[in-house]
Enzyme design. Structure first.
Site, PDB file in Angstrom:
ATOM      1  N   ASP A   1       0.810  -1.220   0.000  1.00  0.00           N
ATOM      2  CA  ASP A   1       0.000   0.000   0.000  1.00  0.00           C
ATOM      3  C   ASP A   1       0.840   1.264   0.000  1.00  0.00           C
ATOM      4  OD1 ASP A   1       1.054  -0.175   2.486  1.00  0.00           O
ATOM      5  OD2 ASP A   1      -0.731   0.553   3.531  1.00  0.00           O
TER       6      ASP A   1
ATOM      7  N   GLN B   1      -2.636  16.105 -22.599  1.00  0.00           N
ATOM      8  CA  GLN B   1      -3.886  16.645 -22.028  1.00  0.00           C
ATOM      9  C   GLN B   1      -3.670  18.091 -21.615  1.00  0.00           C
ATOM     10  OE1 GLN B   1      -5.323  14.144 -18.846  1.00  0.00           O
ATOM     11  NE2 GLN B   1      -4.670  12.301 -19.901  1.00  0.00           N
TER      12      GLN B   1
ATOM     13  N   LYS C   1      -4.811  14.284 -40.010  1.00  0.00           N
ATOM     14  CA  LYS C   1      -5.257  13.156 -39.174  1.00  0.00           C
ATOM     15  C   LYS C   1      -6.486  13.545 -38.371  1.00  0.00           C
ATOM     16  CE  LYS C   1      -3.204  12.132 -35.001  1.00  0.00           C
ATOM     17  NZ  LYS C   1      -2.145  11.657 -34.103  1.00  0.00           N
TER      18      LYS C   1
HETATM   19  C1  R5P Z   1      -0.234  13.208 -31.107  1.00  0.00           C
HETATM   20  O1  R5P Z   1      -0.551  14.381 -31.253  1.00  0.00           O
HETATM   21  C2  R5P Z   1       1.188  12.767 -31.046  1.00  0.00           C
HETATM   22  O2  R5P Z   1       2.062  13.699 -31.619  1.00  0.00           O
HETATM   23  C3  R5P Z   1       1.379  11.439 -31.734  1.00  0.00           C
HETATM   24  O3  R5P Z   1       1.029  11.570 -33.094  1.00  0.00           O
HETATM   25  C4  R5P Z   1       0.501  10.392 -31.111  1.00  0.00           C
HETATM   26  O4  R5P Z   1       0.620  10.458 -29.716  1.00  0.00           O
HETATM   27  C5  R5P Z   1       0.884   9.016 -31.568  1.00  0.00           C
HETATM   28  O5  R5P Z   1       0.022   8.106 -30.963  1.00  0.00           O
HETATM   29  P1  R5P Z   1      -0.323   6.712 -31.636  1.00  0.00           P
HETATM   30  O6  R5P Z   1       0.974   6.028 -31.943  1.00  0.00           O
HETATM   31  O7  R5P Z   1      -1.135   6.014 -30.591  1.00  0.00           O
HETATM   32  O8  R5P Z   1      -1.146   6.982 -32.860  1.00  0.00           O
END
Ligand code: R5P
Length: 311
Positions: free
Chosen positions: A35, A94, A189
């Site tokens: 813990d 975040q 993306k």
């Molecule tokens: C996002 O904005 C980051 O720059 C990377 O593109 C992202 O964290 C990559 O994550 P994953 O490999 O899970 O797609």
């Protein structure tokens, strides 16, 4: 006096840094109970300039808390100054309530915890958003892996194109393209869930060119996968070169990356890279030299300006 301490997250990197600085690591006892966690620094650090090496790959919370405990121990033991060396700092994606109402801003929570009084400054590499530095009330010395990638990519074919797999990586890709004297393209993306992404449009000329995909991190590998599919549809040829600073590989990532048309995969060792070892074409890019040089400069009160360029 300079003391280097390793948390439990990445002792190999801490040892490499200490060796370059011709020091031994200051021994610590990291005891985990069901813990709680108890840390003890086993040699005097009174009056010392202390550097605690602890990146925060998963389990991030445990690694960050262990760092806080070590900083507290150093502070209470009379350290003159405590620097947290966090080559990869998690939670920095975040940085706003991007997903809507009633979300926490994890980057701010982590910044507040680290700024809480025991740590005097942070030394890190490639924060997800450089502007997240402003969340911290202590100085953040922010290094870049960029010069390491420029050096590693000197021999790429001249018919390559540097590709940003999303808009967030566009500036990095543009700078890398300029440094390598190559054209550059951006993939648009859309993240549909925490793990799913779709990439549809490509801006920039990739037809007949070999893609060099650059990003700050790879987690699931889906961003790289989607980018490679998008540029292939737009006429890119050949096996790709991929370079990312932080290889925070989720359990499914190595198999996915191994299945993609990637000739070389460059990842720095800001976090342990055992999971990447089996991926064909994997080439580790060591950061110990960059960090050791920065620590020497900080300890001696010299400028870090050479390590930074225009972000
Ligand atoms: C996002 O904005 C980051 O720059 C990377 O593109 C992202 O964290 C990559 O994550 P994953 O490999 O899970 O797609």
């Amino acid at each position: 006096m300079l003391s280097i301490i390793s948390g439990g997250a990445h002792p190999d990197l801490a040892r490499d840094i200490a060796a370059l600085l011709r020091r031994s690591l200051t021994p610590v006892d990291l005891a985990r109970y069901p813990d709680a966690e108890v840390v003890r620094i086993q040699e005097s650090v009174r009056g010392s300039d202390v550097y605690i090496v602890q990146p925060s790959p998963p389990p991030s919370e445990g690694h960050l808390f262990e760092l806080l405990l070590l900083a507290d121990a150093a502070h209470r033991a009379g350290a003159a100054q405590v620097t947290a060396v966090i080559p990869y700092l998690g939670y920095m994606r975040q940085d706003r309530r991007a997903g809507g109402e009633r979300m926490a801003i994890g980057a701010r929570v982590v910044a507040d915890a680290l700024s809480g009084g025991r740590i005097d400054r942070i030394l890190t590499i490639d924060l997800h958003q450089p502007a997240a530095e402003a969340f911290f009330s202590i100085p953040v010395e922010h290094l870049e892996a960029f010069p390491l990638f420029v050096a590693a990519l000197q021999d790429v074919p001249r018919d390559s194109v540097v590709v940003a797999p999303d808009l967030g990586a566009a500036k990095l890709a543009d700078r890398l393209a300029q440094a390598l004297d190559l054209p550059f393209a951006v993939v648009h993306k859309t993240r549909t869930t925490g793990v799913d992404v779709t990439s549809t449009r490509v801006t920039g000329e990739v037809h007949g060119r070999r893609p060099i995909v650059v990003d700050d991190m790879i987690t699931t590998g889906r961003t790289v996968q989607a980018a490679l599919e998008a540029v292939a549809k737009a006429g890119a040829k050949g096996r790709a070169i991929v370079a990312a600073t932080h290889g925070i590989l989720a359990p499914e990532a190595p198999a996915l990356l191994a299945s993609l048309p990637i000739e070389r995969l460059f990842l720095t060792d800001t976090v342990p890279l055992e999971a990447a070892g089996g991926i064909p074409g994997f080439r580790p890019v060591p950061v110990a030299g960059l960090l050791a040089d920065a620590i020497a400069r900080l300890h001696e009160g010299r400028s870090l300006a050479w390590t930074r360029s225009q972000r």
